[in-house]
Each structure stands twice: as structure tokens, then as C-alpha cells.
Enzyme design. Sequence first.
Site, short mmCIF file in Angstrom:
data_model
loop_
_atom_site.label_atom_id
_atom_site.label_comp_id
_atom_site.label_asym_id
_atom_site.label_seq_id
_atom_site.Cartn_x
_atom_site.Cartn_y
_atom_site.Cartn_z
N TRP A 137 0.82 -1.21 0.00
CA TRP A 137 0.00 0.00 0.00
C TRP A 137 0.85 1.26 0.00
O TRP A 137 0.59 2.21 -0.73
CB TRP A 137 -0.94 -0.03 1.20
CG TRP A 137 -1.97 1.07 1.28
CD1 TRP A 137 -2.35 1.72 2.42
CD2 TRP A 137 -2.79 1.61 0.23
NE1 TRP A 137 -3.34 2.63 2.14
CE2 TRP A 137 -3.63 2.59 0.80
CE3 TRP A 137 -2.88 1.36 -1.14
CZ2 TRP A 137 -4.56 3.32 0.05
CZ3 TRP A 137 -3.80 2.09 -1.89
CH2 TRP A 137 -4.62 3.06 -1.29
N LYS B 136 -4.36 1.34 8.99
CA LYS B 136 -5.65 1.07 9.61
C LYS B 136 -5.44 0.17 10.82
O LYS B 136 -4.76 -0.84 10.71
CB LYS B 136 -6.61 0.41 8.62
CG LYS B 136 -6.96 1.31 7.43
CD LYS B 136 -7.74 0.60 6.36
CE LYS B 136 -8.02 1.54 5.19
NZ LYS B 136 -8.70 0.85 4.06
N GLY C 29 -10.83 3.99 2.38
CA GLY C 29 -11.83 3.67 1.38
C GLY C 29 -11.54 2.34 0.71
O GLY C 29 -10.54 1.68 1.01
N LYS D 29 -13.20 -2.89 10.25
CA LYS D 29 -13.65 -3.68 9.08
C LYS D 29 -12.72 -4.88 8.86
O LYS D 29 -13.15 -5.91 8.32
CB LYS D 29 -13.74 -2.79 7.83
CG LYS D 29 -12.43 -2.11 7.42
CD LYS D 29 -11.66 -2.89 6.40
CE LYS D 29 -10.36 -2.20 6.05
NZ LYS D 29 -9.59 -2.92 5.01
N ASP E 69 -15.47 0.19 2.13
CA ASP E 69 -14.29 -0.59 2.47
C ASP E 69 -14.66 -1.93 3.09
O ASP E 69 -14.00 -2.94 2.87
CB ASP E 69 -13.41 0.22 3.42
CG ASP E 69 -11.95 -0.17 3.34
OD1 ASP E 69 -11.58 -0.98 2.47
OD2 ASP E 69 -11.16 0.35 4.15
N ASN F 207 -6.94 -9.86 5.26
CA ASN F 207 -7.70 -10.29 6.43
C ASN F 207 -8.70 -11.38 6.06
O ASN F 207 -8.89 -12.34 6.81
CB ASN F 207 -8.40 -9.08 7.05
CG ASN F 207 -7.39 -8.12 7.65
OD1 ASN F 207 -6.91 -8.30 8.74
ND2 ASN F 207 -7.05 -7.08 6.89
#
Length: 336
Positions: A17, A111, A139, A194, A247, A259
Site C-alpha cells: 500500500w 488502519k 476507502g 472492518k 471498504d 484479512n
Amino acid sequence: MTQPEHKRIAVLGAGSWGTALASLLAANGAEVRLWARDCEQATRIDADHQNARYLPGVTLPEGLRATCDLSRAVEGVEQVWLVLPTKILGEFLASHADTLPRSAIFVSASKGFEPGSGARIDELVERALGDVAFAVVSGPTFAIEVAHGKPAAIAVGSRDAAVAESVAAALRNDHIRCYPNDDVIGIELAGGLKNVLAIAAGVSDGLGFGANTRAALITRGLAEIMRLGEAMGARPETFFGLAGLGDLVLTCTDDHSRNRQFGLRLARGETMDEAVAAIGQAVEGIGAAREGHRLAQASGQEMPITEAVYRVLFEGLPARQAVTELLSREPRSHEA
């Protein structure tokens, strides 16, 4: 294409990322320095113009230079993007507080929560650096798709509208759309939790429970994140936007999600360590499950899916039993 307002940007973290974001920012015209903890990795990225370990086959722009020298990476920059695993971010910021420029905008693209405290990333930045300009981007964005220039939409959160616009200007082009939002708490909670639900979805799918169960997990998972968010001062509408529902759906349903992949591997009988080793990158939902459990207890909010994932990971609850217990749980009146 709109050119970015800021031309000198440091991206700290050379995983998939971080590299994808650095590539995007450089392609938009910024001078980008990508900082890697591994000096050998930084040298290879500079020599090959690609990050073969994390983004194989993606050619990086000439405006992107990699380094393992943090002082060099952040010298004279207007933005510092934090794309490091949250489990080390607090310690990193504290250790390098004297090196990081207070005049820059700090942008979180990670995150999760600090292990042990449950602190959000904006809280970690404030604790280490004081009152600096801060933004968070989140997002439905997989690194490989962003790196290949596929269309995407990103929420840019900041309590300062001018800061949000500066960050959006660096990102925005003919295939990246940015939406400003001042609900930093909501964006960070949605982005961290999430990942816990993506583990649950992966376990459920890996056990063969099917699309109906997955949809139920996503829907009820969103509801429990919203309950916690409202208790912590977030706005409900944030959770229906890109950083929330967008997301969440992406991470729970697509196999690019680390995940979700972790959950699938648990369902196949792999241990946590085996699954993480096979994935080869940070699985943020593991730590987020522990901290989500802690936040739920502290706030008095019921978060049954987060609790189930926590029990599977840290208390030895069999995955099949966890999903079965969730489906047989008696709903409360407020959970329709």
C-alpha cells in the site's frame, strides 16, 4: 489532470500500500521519497524502479526515490504519509519525534489501533508530535489496483478543510476521486474494525456457510461498528460512506484482502502463525480484534461479531462453533 498542491512528499512504509500510494503521488507530479526500514529493499527499489516483493510487475515513476535514511526521506517535505503497521507506529513516532518535521501535514494511510491501549492513529500522532496538521485517507482501495491506475474513490478525513483539500489535491487525477470528510474518529474506527469483520467473513466462507451468511455478517458487522462509533463521538453517516460500507464490502468479499485470506486459512485448519507467514504481510485485523474487544468493553457496547473473532484468535474457540453461535444468538430489540 489536476497537479498536486504539494510537490515534496515522504511516504513511510514500503509495503504494497505504501508503494502504491507513493507511485500514485509521483505519477501525479510530486517528488516522492519512499522510506523503507530495510536498506537492501530500498536499494533494489531504486535500482529496479519496482518493488518486486510487494508489487511485482509494477513499474514505478521516475519521480519516486527510495531510501532507508529517515532524515533524508523527510527533509523539506510538505506531507509525511504514514503507511506503517499500526502495531509499531506508536513506538516509531515516539522514537523519531525529533526527526519528523512539525511543519508537514501527517497523513495516515494505515488502519488499526495501538496494541494495549486501543489508541487511534490520530491519537498516536498527537501524543508523539503534538498539535500538527493531520489527515487520514481510507476507502475501498486495493494496492494492486491503485498501482495499475484503475478507477477508485477515497475518503480524505481531516478536522481542517484546508488540510483535507491539500491531501486530496495530491491524490486526485482522472481516475482517483476524493471525498473530504471531517469525521476523523469515524473514518479511523471504520478502517480498523472492518478488518475484524473480514476475518469473520473469510472464516465463514472457508467453512462453506455461503453467501447468505456472509451478507448477514457484513450487515450486522456494520451495525456493531456504528454503535461503537456513535458512543465514541463519530457520525453515523460516515459508516455508510467509502471508509465504512465501501471498504467493508470490499474487504469482506474479495480475495485480495489479507484479512479475508487469513480467515479462509483459519477455516482450513491453519494456525494463526502459519496463516500470517503464508500471507507474508501484516494482518491488521488480528490486533484490531483485541483492541475492538477492549473498546467494546470500555464503552459498554455489544459487538458480538468482534467478540467472536476475538475468542477464536485468543481464547481457542473453534471457528465453526463461533459462526454457529452468532447465527443462533437471540437478537436484541435494537438489532433489527
